[in-house]
Design a protein around this motif. Structure first.
Motif, PDB file in Angstrom:
ATOM      1  N   SER A   7     -13.485  -8.251  33.997  1.00 16.26           N
ATOM      2  CA  SER A   7     -13.423  -8.066  32.549  1.00 16.26           C
ATOM      3  C   SER A   7     -14.058  -6.725  32.197  1.00 16.26           C
ATOM      4  N   ALA A   9     -16.380  -6.218  30.107  1.00 16.22           N
ATOM      5  CA  ALA A   9     -17.831  -6.398  30.066  1.00 16.22           C
ATOM      6  C   ALA A   9     -18.432  -6.333  31.471  1.00 16.22           C
ATOM      7  N   GLU A  10     -17.749  -6.917  32.466  1.00 13.59           N
ATOM      8  CA  GLU A  10     -18.248  -6.870  33.850  1.00 13.59           C
ATOM      9  C   GLU A  10     -18.249  -5.440  34.375  1.00 13.59           C
ATOM     10  N   HIS A  13     -21.141  -3.532  32.774  1.00 12.31           N
ATOM     11  CA  HIS A  13     -22.440  -3.899  33.335  1.00 12.31           C
ATOM     12  C   HIS A  13     -22.617  -3.430  34.771  1.00 12.31           C
ATOM     13  N   LEU A  75     -13.754  -4.060  20.634  1.00 13.07           N
ATOM     14  CA  LEU A  75     -14.831  -4.625  21.440  1.00 13.07           C
ATOM     15  C   LEU A  75     -14.804  -6.149  21.415  1.00 13.07           C
ATOM     16  N   GLU A  78     -12.204  -7.603  23.754  1.00 15.18           N
ATOM     17  CA  GLU A  78     -12.619  -7.523  25.160  1.00 15.18           C
ATOM     18  C   GLU A  78     -13.822  -8.407  25.468  1.00 15.18           C
ATOM     19  N   MET A  80     -16.814  -8.018  24.323  1.00 16.19           N
ATOM     20  CA  MET A  80     -18.001  -7.194  24.499  1.00 16.19           C
ATOM     21  C   MET A  80     -19.012  -7.300  23.361  1.00 16.19           C
TER      22      MET A  80
END
Length: 112
Positions: A7, A9-10, A13, A75, A78, A80
């Motif tokens: 994703s 977000a992954e 990070h 965002l 997604e 996020m």
């Protein structure tokens, strides 16, 4: 989604940045004029003591709310903006950035 089936977000990070697949916010001539007319102020960092700042930021309600809504939507799509407790982060302020070239007018002249 992000690269390699992760994703967005992954990816953010794990590597610190991610490019979203969504089309960018279109900027027409009137929006560009509003961006250029916004009041700009020096950014607090990035120059040595005694040097004129070359990096500035500006914001004006004429365009900022449109950009903030567009970014919040992208965002959110997604995932996020989701917090671990189930609440949602918000997009509060959007600024335009301007970097003056080394030969630019340090008083704020547009080098372009």
């Amino acid at each position: 989604g992000g690269a390699g089936g992760k994703s967005a977000a992954e990816v953010l990070h794990s590597v610190g940045w991610v490019k979203l697949a969504r089309d960018p916010l279109p900027v027409d001539g009137s929006t560009l004029a509003e961006l250029r007319a916004a009041p700009y102020a020096p950014i607090f960092n990035g120059q040595s003591p005694g040097e004129a700042p070359l990096r500035h930021m500006g914001r004006h309600p004429a365009w900022a709310a449109r950009f903030e809504a567009h970014f919040a939507s992208a965002l959110r799509e997604e995932g996020m903006l989701a917090c671990s407790d189930g609440s949602e982060k918000s997009v509060c302020d959007c600024y335009a950035l301007r970097s003056l070239g080394l030969g630019a007018d340090a008083a704020g002249g547009d080098p372009a």
